[in-house]
Design a protein around this motif. Sequence first.
Motif, PDB file in Angstrom:
ATOM      1  N   THR C   3       0.870  -1.120  -0.109  1.00 55.35           N
ATOM      2  CA  THR C   3       0.017  -0.126  -0.010  1.00 55.35           C
ATOM      3  C   THR C   3       0.956   1.105  -0.232  1.00 55.35           C
ATOM      4  N   LEU C   8      -5.629  11.736   3.453  1.00 54.11           N
ATOM      5  CA  LEU C   8      -6.827  11.912   3.325  1.00 54.11           C
ATOM      6  C   LEU C   8      -7.541  13.186   3.688  1.00 54.11           C
ATOM      7  N   LEU C  61      -8.186  11.506  -1.575  1.00 53.91           N
ATOM      8  CA  LEU C  61      -6.858  10.941  -1.321  1.00 53.91           C
ATOM      9  C   LEU C  61      -5.892  11.511  -2.269  1.00 53.91           C
ATOM     10  N   GLU C  90      -3.994  10.276   7.648  1.00 51.14           N
ATOM     11  CA  GLU C  90      -3.050   9.413   6.814  1.00 51.14           C
ATOM     12  C   GLU C  90      -3.839   8.222   6.618  1.00 51.14           C
ATOM     13  N   ALA C  91      -3.697   7.980   5.136  1.00 48.95           N
ATOM     14  CA  ALA C  91      -4.584   6.608   4.808  1.00 48.95           C
ATOM     15  C   ALA C  91      -3.648   5.680   3.863  1.00 48.95           C
ATOM     16  N   HIS C  92      -3.792   4.229   4.260  1.00 48.46           N
ATOM     17  CA  HIS C  92      -2.925   3.416   3.192  1.00 48.46           C
ATOM     18  C   HIS C  92      -3.776   2.860   2.270  1.00 48.46           C
ATOM     19  N   VAL C  93      -3.477   3.188   1.022  1.00 52.29           N
ATOM     20  CA  VAL C  93      -3.978   3.107  -0.009  1.00 52.29           C
ATOM     21  C   VAL C  93      -3.492   1.896  -0.952  1.00 52.29           C
ATOM     22  N   VAL C  94      -4.551   0.905  -1.482  1.00 47.59           N
ATOM     23  CA  VAL C  94      -4.111   0.133  -2.534  1.00 47.59           C
ATOM     24  C   VAL C  94      -3.972   0.620  -3.879  1.00 47.59           C
TER      25      VAL C  94
END
Lengths: 100, 100, 100, 320, 320, 320
Positions: C3, C8, C61, C90-94
């Motif tokens: 990721t 965000l 995002l 914070e965001a963990h994005v695929v």
Amino acid sequence: MKTTTLKLVTIVTERILEERVLRKITEIGARGYTLTKATGKGSRGVRASEWEGPDTRIETLVSSDVADGIIEYISDNLFEHYAVIVYVQEAHVVRGDKYI
Amino acid sequence: MKTTTLKLVTIVTERILEERVLRKITEIGARGYTLTKATGKGSRGVRASEWEGPDTRIETLVSSDVADGIIEYISDNLFEHYAVIVYVQEAHVVRGDKYI
Amino acid sequence: MKTTTLKLVTIVTERILEERVLRKITEIGARGYTLTKATGKGSRGVRASEWEGPDTRIETLVSSDVADGIIEYISDNLFEHYAVIVYVQEAHVVRGDKYI
Amino acid sequence: MEHIGVLASNLLSPIILLFVLGILASLLKSDLKLPSPLYNGLTIYLLLAIGLKGGVELHKTPVSEFIWPALITLLLGIITPITAYNVLRRLGRFDRINASAIAAHYGSVSAVTFIVAVSFGTMNGLTSEGFMPAMVAILEVPAIVVALMIAFTREKRAGSWQEALHEVLAGRSVMLLLGGLIIGWISGPDGFEPISPFFETGFKGALALFLLEMGVITAKRLEGLKEVGGFLIAFGIIVPILHGILAIWLGNMAGLSVAGSAVLGAMVSSASYIAAPAAVRIALPEANPTLYLTASLGITFPFNITIGIPIYYAFAEWLL
Amino acid sequence: MEHIGVLASNLLSPIILLFVLGILASLLKSDLKLPSPLYNGLTIYLLLAIGLKGGVELHKTPVSEFIWPALITLLLGIITPITAYNVLRRLGRFDRINASAIAAHYGSVSAVTFIVAVSFGTMNGLTSEGFMPAMVAILEVPAIVVALMIAFTREKRAGSWQEALHEVLAGRSVMLLLGGLIIGWISGPDGFEPISPFFETGFKGALALFLLEMGVITAKRLEGLKEVGGFLIAFGIIVPILHGILAIWLGNMAGLSVAGSAVLGAMVSSASYIAAPAAVRIALPEANPTLYLTASLGITFPFNITIGIPIYYAFAEWLL
Amino acid sequence: MEHIGVLASNLLSPIILLFVLGILASLLKSDLKLPSPLYNGLTIYLLLAIGLKGGVELHKTPVSEFIWPALITLLLGIITPITAYNVLRRLGRFDRINASAIAAHYGSVSAVTFIVAVSFGTMNGLTSEGFMPAMVAILEVPAIVVALMIAFTREKRAGSWQEALHEVLAGRSVMLLLGGLIIGWISGPDGFEPISPFFETGFKGALALFLLEMGVITAKRLEGLKEVGGFLIAFGIIVPILHGILAIWLGNMAGLSVAGSAVLGAMVSSASYIAAPAAVRIALPEANPTLYLTASLGITFPFNITIGIPIYYAFAEWLL
Ligand SMILES: Nc1ncnc2c1ncn2[C@@H]1O[C@H](COP(=O)(O)O)[C@@H](O)[C@H]1O
Ligand SMILES: Nc1ncnc2c1ncn2[C@@H]1O[C@H](COP(=O)(O)O)[C@@H](O)[C@H]1O
Ligand SMILES: Nc1ncnc2c1ncn2[C@@H]1O[C@H](COP(=O)(O)O)[C@@H](O)[C@H]1O
Ligand code: NA
Ligand code: NA
Ligand code: NA
């Protein structure tokens, strides 16, 4: 207040996939979810969902493993052809063991 | 851009409790909140809210102390009998002192 | 699952500004966004939007730089006169490179 | 024989068939479903329409004609939660909280059951008294108060008694029924005339559309049947019949026509699924919603609109 | 005496009583409220219906008959924001921005006030000219433009003049009123006939339901009364009366009937609460919405539909 | 000459003009738009109304009268996706997936095109057979099945064939059309009578409001025109005409009246935009929605309701 740190997985996708995604994430191990209606724009323009009403935004609080499972399912099955986004955050949950 | 780090508390609960929860979190010290309509599934199936429309999803940006107060209120008063989930995240807020 | 960590950015504002804000954040570099309808309370009471339907909650995002750009735009142009809140997580994005 | 014909004519009326379509669609996992704002709007429309029409009729009716029916309805609103409670406690061995929660529902009233009962009469050439909607308004609240009193007198409760009372009294259904009644009563037939096409011409069709959605909602409650046990299922059919018969008998004595008594029977037999659940959820959060919602919506409502109403009419005719 | 009878007949009509019910429900903190998509849909329906009906009437009316009323309406759309602005500036000591923001509202028009005024006439046997809806369309935009011009000529503003203009011109209310007018005018009575049951039969009832929600909305604005001060409250009653009287007098001169002049008076006196707030929020974000929304919705709207309209009719009759 | 008059009368009917208003409003970036629950609710109302009315007519019609039209409709539901597919593959050089995706749409049917075709006839004094709604129900599903079979026979697909079939069969439009048909057929004219004001009086007006929103939606699809290329645009006009002519010719042979044949032509020519897109999205996610939605909604729908329908009537009359 004692809290547990879980993964908050957010998925935004076409309404038409809602039922399928909810079924799958439950199979993978999610114990609950919260849905809101959403619209949006991404790399794809059109979807069938204009007729089906707005997109669906799914939030589920799960363990790390389940989060990985959900991401894997979506990557393998939905990314190629459907409008979908998925991202993970941390969240501190009260009564957190209920959700694992 | 200077930002302040606050707690983002998210509560999803039955529509019928909306007014009560908003009154309480304001008393505890929340200076504002954002509501969205939600549906969802958790450990309980049924609620009166099917008749009352969808659940309510409350987000409020607050200081650490207020976050604790909100969590405590919900744990002590709502967890046992109502459909409710609450979790806390960090968020970096612009003009953050407005919200404390 | 690999990721990418992105920002965000969540903006809640009057419906009447929706179009303008979406246009601007796209100009600044957002590649997509998700909208939900929201209501809420903050420091201001009244807005024209009661007639315009509920507020709009925008999530996007983006990279760190774009996040800063969006925050700056909103601080400089909307904070003074409109009902608006903006915060960053914070965001963990695929498949995260799609969104930068 | 003739009764069977009447029963069939009810079961084959489009209103009931649309209800069945809603159930089927839901069981087939169809996406058929009224959008919730529309379902909401239809509820508002139906409640307001019956309030207004009842008020207009009250305007024309001398007090002497409806005072007895009104008193009897009030009485039934106080008695029925008590009978329901005792049946549940003594025969059903329910705990105090769930018994009073369910009793609140069976003492109060379902406006849609009332409308279907009136329509059934009209279809079969039997017109009930125009002021019957006023009885719905009278019947709605007292039972909820009585049932909650039963629950609150003995022990301290988790819920809030005041909040619940406010939820009932200021709830949409009371506002619309009572508000409509008063407005109809003040403005009378002349005042009502300009708006009557909207509230009368479309009324039955709107009811039909509403029952489609009621079918969808009822179907979801059918799942609860496995959980609630045989006693509650029997309760949801037998107690309404008993309450209905009692009401018809009293209604008849109070001077109501055959159709009027039957309609009173239908409403007294019916279980609330709007005002009562909201109030009970607030006042008695410990009570299990599966019990009261399944009974009210999954059992009594479909029973009443299909088989119960013809029975009440048959009994009212027989009594005459 | 007779005037008091007429006033009472207005206050006791179901339309006004439903408005009052909405206010009461809101003050009692009831959950009674039309779902917002429905409120929205009713607005669309009402605006489109008056557009279409106005257009169909225009189709039948020789230009010579409505050219004078039209010109006078246009004139009033230009004058009234200027009078309102000056009263607010000179007598009320409002700053330039808030004065022009409020003036935009009082120069423009409330379609619902217009409809209530027409209904009031019909109820009392006075039919206004069928083409009056065209006047609503004429009245809606110019005042907003004039008021914003006043605000923008002297200083640079935070808001966007172009965006605001687009918001008005391409706004729902103009689209529906003007679009409806043109469509009604093109298709004429024959074309309109198949769709007329939908747009005519239910019209007044739909209006009644709409006013229920307007009551709820108005009640929320009443909170602002404490903040806005005595001057604005007086302004919200007196200026409409003055504007109304001016309009009736000019309407009479332009050859309108008693009812037509009274309806023109009602619409000119009314304050916009759909088109103007949106435009002002965009063009003059510095202006305080509490001021213009409270005045328009909390004061002038309820005043007009209860007391104002009977006054305008009385004045129009007296003038004759 | 006379045909041009008829064409003009169609183009200037309020229903079509409201469609144009919707397009214009959208192009002008107006915020005019029916709230989605209302659009949804109107769809449910229209589908249910045509189902019910068709069923009531079937009730009165001897089987011998509609058996031939029914068989022919079924045949057309099987043939047209095949012709569409072959034109797209052979002449248009589309890949197999997109060709079958589009073919599913052109084999199935647009209920709104059907209604507009019936209305057009009535307006011009030509009444089609009352049982025609049953043909809509017959036409809806088979083509989707045929087209998906074409796509699935040769290769493995990403989508789910079973889920898609469920999506069609248990989809809202089938439930309402078929459910309505059966309910109308069971309850007959007498049973339908009490609810007929709701489903008939308002029908055309509701259709008009619906077309306003269809205009808004169509306008959004016009953007796709640049992308889809000239072939698909020509396809979206010519293939419907060919399908329409074939259907009229067969309908005529099956004993349908002029209006009946023309209405059959219109429905066979039309492209689905509710049932088919949902099914195709599930079964053939690889297909590009821009292609099938633009063709169906951006080209064929507006073509048919403006020009196509008068052509089908003209051809049906000429054939006689
Ligand atoms: N950068 C982004 N930020 C937030 N939401 C996004 C973003 N990109 C896409 N989305 C959401 O994901 C949905 C599908 O995106 P896509 O698959 O890229 O068309 C969109 O409709 C948006 O709701
Ligand atoms: N694991 C979860 N993830 C996200 N939302 C949840 C989860 N569990 C419960 N919820 C939400 O919280 C509400 C109440 O849950 P419960 O009290 O467990 O019935 C549900 O209706 C959901 O909206
Ligand atoms: N502390 C808060 N937490 C969450 N949302 C807030 C908060 N304060 C304001 N908001 C949201 O931001 C909108 C505008 O706020 P304001 O500009 O302070 O009136 C409100 O309507 C809320 O939706
Ligand atoms: Na009862
Ligand atoms: Na004015
Ligand atoms: Na077709």
